[in-house]
Write an enzyme that holds these catalytic residues in place. Sequence first.
Site, PDB file in Angstrom:
ATOM      1  N   ASN A  39       0.831  -1.210   0.000  1.00  0.00           N
ATOM      2  CA  ASN A  39       0.000   0.000   0.000  1.00  0.00           C
ATOM      3  C   ASN A  39       0.864   1.258   0.000  1.00  0.00           C
ATOM      4  OD1 ASN A  39      -3.031  -0.458   0.076  1.00  0.00           O
ATOM      5  ND2 ASN A  39      -2.281  -2.000   1.514  1.00  0.00           N
TER       6      ASN A  39
ATOM      7  N   ARG B 299       3.436   1.517  25.845  1.00  0.00           N
ATOM      8  CA  ARG B 299       2.759   1.904  24.608  1.00  0.00           C
ATOM      9  C   ARG B 299       2.683   3.418  24.445  1.00  0.00           C
ATOM     10  NH1 ARG B 299      -3.311   0.051  23.363  1.00  0.00           N
ATOM     11  NH2 ARG B 299      -3.663   2.203  22.845  1.00  0.00           N
TER      12      ARG B 299
ATOM     13  N   MET C 230       0.886  -2.770  12.275  1.00  0.00           N
ATOM     14  CA  MET C 230       0.258  -3.780  13.136  1.00  0.00           C
ATOM     15  C   MET C 230       0.263  -3.386  14.617  1.00  0.00           C
ATOM     16  SD  MET C 230      -0.695  -5.861  10.914  1.00  0.00           S
ATOM     17  CE  MET C 230      -1.172  -7.325  11.801  1.00  0.00           C
ATOM     18  N   ARG C 231      -0.105  -2.138  14.890  1.00  0.00           N
ATOM     19  CA  ARG C 231      -0.151  -1.673  16.273  1.00  0.00           C
ATOM     20  C   ARG C 231      -1.426  -0.870  16.477  1.00  0.00           C
ATOM     21  NH1 ARG C 231       3.524  -2.951  19.928  1.00  0.00           N
ATOM     22  NH2 ARG C 231       2.988  -0.969  20.903  1.00  0.00           N
TER      23      ARG C 231
ATOM     24  N   HIS D 134      -8.229  -1.059   5.594  1.00  0.00           N
ATOM     25  CA  HIS D 134      -8.578  -2.356   6.188  1.00  0.00           C
ATOM     26  C   HIS D 134      -9.178  -3.257   5.104  1.00  0.00           C
ATOM     27  CE1 HIS D 134      -9.591  -5.122   9.398  1.00  0.00           C
ATOM     28  NE2 HIS D 134     -10.747  -5.289   8.784  1.00  0.00           N
TER      29      HIS D 134
ATOM     30  N   THR E 242      -9.879   6.316  14.928  1.00  0.00           N
ATOM     31  CA  THR E 242     -10.318   6.791  16.239  1.00  0.00           C
ATOM     32  C   THR E 242      -9.842   5.766  17.281  1.00  0.00           C
ATOM     33  OG1 THR E 242     -12.384   5.565  16.089  1.00  0.00           O
ATOM     34  CG2 THR E 242     -12.421   7.835  15.273  1.00  0.00           C
TER      35      THR E 242
ATOM     36  N   LEU F 173     -11.080   0.315  17.471  1.00  0.00           N
ATOM     37  CA  LEU F 173     -10.363  -0.463  16.453  1.00  0.00           C
ATOM     38  C   LEU F 173     -11.173  -0.561  15.158  1.00  0.00           C
ATOM     39  CD1 LEU F 173      -7.996  -2.432  15.674  1.00  0.00           C
ATOM     40  CD2 LEU F 173      -9.479  -4.268  16.520  1.00  0.00           C
TER      41      LEU F 173
ATOM     42  N   GLU G 269      -7.443  -2.252  -2.768  1.00  0.00           N
ATOM     43  CA  GLU G 269      -6.780  -1.406  -1.767  1.00  0.00           C
ATOM     44  C   GLU G 269      -5.848  -0.408  -2.443  1.00  0.00           C
ATOM     45  OE1 GLU G 269      -4.966  -3.260   1.669  1.00  0.00           O
ATOM     46  OE2 GLU G 269      -6.194  -5.033   1.412  1.00  0.00           O
TER      47      GLU G 269
HETATM   48  C1  GRF Z   1      -3.283  -4.755   3.832  1.00  0.00           C
HETATM   49  O1  GRF Z   1      -4.146  -5.802   3.495  1.00  0.00           O
HETATM   50  C2  GRF Z   1      -4.005  -3.719   4.653  1.00  0.00           C
HETATM   51  O2  GRF Z   1      -5.360  -3.575   4.301  1.00  0.00           O
HETATM   52  C3  GRF Z   1      -3.895  -4.268   6.047  1.00  0.00           C
HETATM   53  O3  GRF Z   1      -2.608  -4.849   6.099  1.00  0.00           O
HETATM   54  C4  GRF Z   1      -2.191  -5.201   4.796  1.00  0.00           C
HETATM   55  C5  GRF Z   1      -0.897  -4.494   4.554  1.00  0.00           C
HETATM   56  O4  GRF Z   1      -0.314  -4.863   3.324  1.00  0.00           O
HETATM   57  N1  GRF Z   1      -4.121  -3.248   7.046  1.00  0.00           N
HETATM   58  P1  GRF Z   1       0.919  -4.036   2.768  1.00  0.00           P
HETATM   59  O5  GRF Z   1       1.995  -4.058   3.843  1.00  0.00           O
HETATM   60  O6  GRF Z   1       0.453  -2.654   2.455  1.00  0.00           O
HETATM   61  O7  GRF Z   1       1.346  -4.780   1.541  1.00  0.00           O
END
Ligand code: GRF
Length: 217
Positions: free
Chosen positions: A28, A79, A104-105, A123, A155, A158, A188
């Site tokens: 992304n 955190r 991932m946080r 997402h 926000t 989650l 995406e």
């Molecule tokens: C994607 O599927 C995004 O929607 C999710 O985590 C994944 C990340 O993929 N939050 P990348 O690291 O952008 O390839």
Amino acid sequence: MTVPTQKGYGPILAERRIGVLISGRGSNLQSIIDAIACGRLAATIAVVVSSRADAAGLQRARDAGIEALCLSPRDYPDREAYDRAIAEALQTRRVSLVCLAGFMRLVGPPLLEAFPHRILNIHPSLLPAFPGLEAQRQALDYGVQVTGATVHLVTAQLDGGPIVLQAAVPVSPRDTVETLSARVLVEEHRLYPEAIRIVLEGLWSIEGRRLVRAIPS
Ligand code: GRF
């Protein structure tokens, strides 16, 4: 008709400096880099911050000449201290919009307060369906016939903030997590740069749960 107000975000976002937070692959991130390079998105990526040193996205950023940092949560006592460090790294680089791209946080109060209504997330489901981890697996397990992708403002809840854009993806009975994820990912990559463009444009307001766009005259 009442035209939604910009609530003062316009001048801040006018600088169009993005900070992208990642933890992994960074596809992304790459879609944002590409959209900027080909002129589809008028913005600058000021910095990419990864929570993991081995994130492939860090190299993507460096290949594009973008500053790339690793801030590992392990180096902070809690955190809150970690979120403060991220906020500071972004503010030092005059970032106006933060884009989570596979970060991932959970985002905590220090970051949310530093960037009110100025953090986006992508997402891989049609929210509010299937929040949290492994959204594509959740969709398959549930047996839905349509899933998709959502870009939303972040926000404290989650995957729960106001929705900027969504795209639907049909689920085939033969889909595996891998085949479905690949088709969702195509959407995406189309959606995120477009959502960023909309938010940077500033012609929107938040009304309750909804992000309301001004209708161009
Ligand atoms: C994607 O599927 C995004 O929607 C999710 O985590 C994944 C990340 O993929 N939050 P990348 O690291 O952008 O390839």
